[in-house]
Design an enzyme around this catalytic site. Structure first.
Site, PDB file in Angstrom:
ATOM      1  N   HIS A  77     -10.402 -31.534 -16.909  1.00 24.10           N
ATOM      2  CA  HIS A  77      -9.972 -31.692 -15.506  1.00 24.10           C
ATOM      3  C   HIS A  77      -8.790 -30.846 -14.734  1.00 24.10           C
ATOM      4  CE1 HIS A  77     -13.047 -35.214 -15.507  1.00 24.10           C
ATOM      5  NE2 HIS A  77     -13.689 -33.980 -15.508  1.00 24.10           N
ATOM      6  N   TYR A 116      -0.145 -35.042  -5.494  1.00 28.82           N
ATOM      7  CA  TYR A 116       0.344 -34.547  -6.873  1.00 28.82           C
ATOM      8  C   TYR A 116       1.745 -34.338  -7.205  1.00 28.82           C
ATOM      9  CZ  TYR A 116      -4.764 -33.955  -7.500  1.00 28.82           C
ATOM     10  OH  TYR A 116      -5.905 -34.280  -7.408  1.00 28.82           O
ATOM     11  N   ARG A 123       2.464 -37.674  -8.461  1.00 33.82           N
ATOM     12  CA  ARG A 123       1.833 -37.882  -9.993  1.00 33.82           C
ATOM     13  C   ARG A 123       2.712 -37.199 -11.149  1.00 33.82           C
ATOM     14  NH1 ARG A 123      -0.570 -40.221  -6.830  1.00 33.82           N
ATOM     15  NH2 ARG A 123       0.713 -41.638  -7.805  1.00 33.82           N
ATOM     16  N   ASP A 152      -2.535 -35.226 -17.727  1.00 34.83           N
ATOM     17  CA  ASP A 152      -1.200 -35.632 -18.089  1.00 34.83           C
ATOM     18  C   ASP A 152      -0.975 -34.612 -19.412  1.00 34.83           C
ATOM     19  OD1 ASP A 152      -1.716 -37.067 -20.507  1.00 34.83           O
ATOM     20  OD2 ASP A 152      -2.272 -38.551 -19.136  1.00 34.83           O
TER      21      ASP A 152
HETATM   22  N1  APR Z   1      -6.822 -48.677 -23.123  1.00 37.21           N
HETATM   23  C1  APR Z   1      -7.862 -48.453 -23.374  1.00 37.21           C
HETATM   24  N2  APR Z   1      -8.734 -48.170 -22.371  1.00 37.21           N
HETATM   25  C2  APR Z   1      -8.270 -48.622 -20.989  1.00 37.21           C
HETATM   26  C3  APR Z   1      -6.919 -49.267 -20.915  1.00 37.21           C
HETATM   27  C4  APR Z   1      -6.041 -49.510 -22.251  1.00 37.21           C
HETATM   28  N3  APR Z   1      -5.030 -49.915 -22.355  1.00 37.21           N
HETATM   29  N4  APR Z   1      -6.469 -49.664 -19.717  1.00 37.21           N
HETATM   30  C5  APR Z   1      -7.914 -49.403 -18.926  1.00 37.21           C
HETATM   31  N5  APR Z   1      -8.855 -48.902 -19.964  1.00 37.21           N
HETATM   32  C6  APR Z   1     -10.061 -48.190 -19.644  1.00 37.21           C
HETATM   33  C7  APR Z   1     -10.815 -49.060 -18.483  1.00 37.21           C
HETATM   34  O1  APR Z   1     -11.714 -50.280 -18.911  1.00 37.21           O
HETATM   35  C8  APR Z   1     -11.993 -47.753 -17.909  1.00 37.21           C
HETATM   36  O2  APR Z   1     -13.107 -47.806 -18.643  1.00 37.21           O
HETATM   37  O3  APR Z   1      -9.874 -47.037 -19.299  1.00 37.21           O
HETATM   38  C9  APR Z   1     -11.261 -46.598 -18.470  1.00 37.21           C
HETATM   39  C10 APR Z   1     -10.604 -45.872 -16.876  1.00 37.21           C
HETATM   40  O4  APR Z   1     -11.735 -45.306 -16.419  1.00 37.21           O
HETATM   41  P1  APR Z   1     -11.244 -44.585 -15.209  1.00 37.21           P
HETATM   42  O5  APR Z   1     -10.289 -45.062 -14.327  1.00 37.21           O
HETATM   43  O6  APR Z   1     -12.701 -44.339 -14.280  1.00 37.21           O
HETATM   44  O7  APR Z   1     -10.934 -43.029 -15.836  1.00 37.21           O
HETATM   45  P2  APR Z   1     -11.607 -41.764 -16.296  1.00 37.21           P
HETATM   46  O8  APR Z   1     -12.858 -42.325 -16.970  1.00 37.21           O
HETATM   47  O9  APR Z   1     -10.684 -41.165 -17.076  1.00 37.21           O
HETATM   48  O10 APR Z   1     -11.977 -41.080 -15.120  1.00 37.21           O
HETATM   49  C11 APR Z   1     -12.687 -39.925 -15.124  1.00 37.21           C
HETATM   50  O11 APR Z   1     -12.631 -39.359 -12.822  1.00 37.21           O
HETATM   51  O12 APR Z   1     -11.186 -39.677 -10.826  1.00 37.21           O
HETATM   52  C12 APR Z   1     -11.598 -38.593 -11.931  1.00 37.21           C
HETATM   53  O13 APR Z   1     -11.076 -36.757 -12.583  1.00 37.21           O
HETATM   54  C13 APR Z   1     -10.856 -37.929 -12.588  1.00 37.21           C
HETATM   55  O14 APR Z   1     -10.508 -37.660 -15.049  1.00 37.21           O
HETATM   56  C14 APR Z   1     -10.714 -38.658 -14.055  1.00 37.21           C
HETATM   57  C15 APR Z   1     -12.315 -38.853 -14.090  1.00 37.21           C
END
Ligand code: APR
Length: 226
Positions: free
Chosen positions: A104, A53, A56, A89
């Site tokens: 979160h 962290y 990050r 963030d």
């Molecule tokens: N613009 C919009 N979407 C995007 C972009 C972009 N430039 N780049 C990637 N993505 C999309 C991907 O297609 C994907 O669907 O963002 C999404 C990211 O998914 P994850 O990595 O799974 O993130 P998230 O859904 O926020 O994860 C949820 O999981 O690990 C835990 O606590 C953590 O808050 C997080 C939660």
């Protein structure tokens, strides 16, 4: 004023330079999720968790909000907007959004292990030996896997009242956050901006398979002319 709820995930911050979790270059690569983001991981190796962290947090201080975060702020001229974010963030805050619910947790906050309501702003590295006023170790103010999501009830209440829902940049794989979609009133318009959108097309859903900096300003423009 009509109410817009915006559910955001890692994708909205991707173009600011913060890696998403589940894309190829995801944040967890090289790290077992349970090692760095679970109560067990914290118990077994708190130094590794703090180091994770701290990296990050340091990175967050070097990046800035992008056009996706910024476009959402414009909506407030015409709508009552609440951003419900899975992101830890502070880019929605820095862009200028007024109402933000962090599901979160927040990277720039830490909390006492003795009293979970004792939450402090924290921009430096957090180390073993950094104690609260009760001489208890401070931990990142992050909801780890397996922990309760204290803001979920608030998020559900807000989502139930939405006239319009926007979902941006989330894989919709992590519950309970992903389940928020089921709390909207039936038939409200839903916009989903994600280059790789993961939910099925339906009558009231408009999918924009685009990056946030392109897709979000487009939806905002449409909503401002609604
Ligand atoms: N613009 C919009 N979407 C995007 C972009 C972009 N430039 N780049 C990637 N993505 C999309 C991907 O297609 C994907 O669907 O963002 C999404 C990211 O998914 P994850 O990595 O799974 O993130 P998230 O859904 O926020 O994860 C949820 O999981 O690990 C835990 O606590 C953590 O808050 C997080 C939660």
């Amino acid at each position: 004023m009509k109410k817009i709820v915006v559910l955001t995930g890692a994708g909205i911050s991707a173009e600011s330079g913060i890696n998403t979790f589940r894309d190829a270059n995801g944040l967890w690569e090289g790290h077992d999720i349970m090692e760095v983001a679970s109560p067990i991981g914290w118990e077994n190796n708190p130094e590794l968790v703090l180091d994770f962290y701290n990296k990050r947090r340091r990175q967050l201080l070097t990046v800035t909000p992008n056009k996706g975060h910024e476009a959402l702020v414009k909506l407030e001229d015409q709508y009552d907007v609440t951003v419900i974010t899975q992101n830890v963030d502070d880019l929605h805050e820095r862009a200028g959004s007024s109402r933000i619910v962090h599901l979160h947790g927040e990277l720039l906050k830490v909390r006492s292990q003795f009293d979970q309501n004792l939450i402090l702003d924290w921009k430096e590295d957090l180390n073993l030996g950094d104690f609260c006023e009760h001489n208890s170790q401070l931990r990142p103010h992050i909801v780890w896997f397996g922990e309760m999501v204290p803001m979920m009830d608030t998020a559900i209440t807000i989502t139930e009242q939405a006239d319009i829902l926007m979902i941006i940049g989330t894989s919709m794989q992590v519950y309970p956050a992903a389940g928020l979609l089921q709390y909207t009133r039936p038939q409200i318009p839903v916009y989903f901006v994600d280059p790789n959108s993961a939910i099925a097309q339906s009558e009231h859903l408009t999918i924009l398979p685009e990056k946030a900096t392109i897709g979000v300003p487009k939806v905002v423009e449409e909503l401002m002319n609604y």
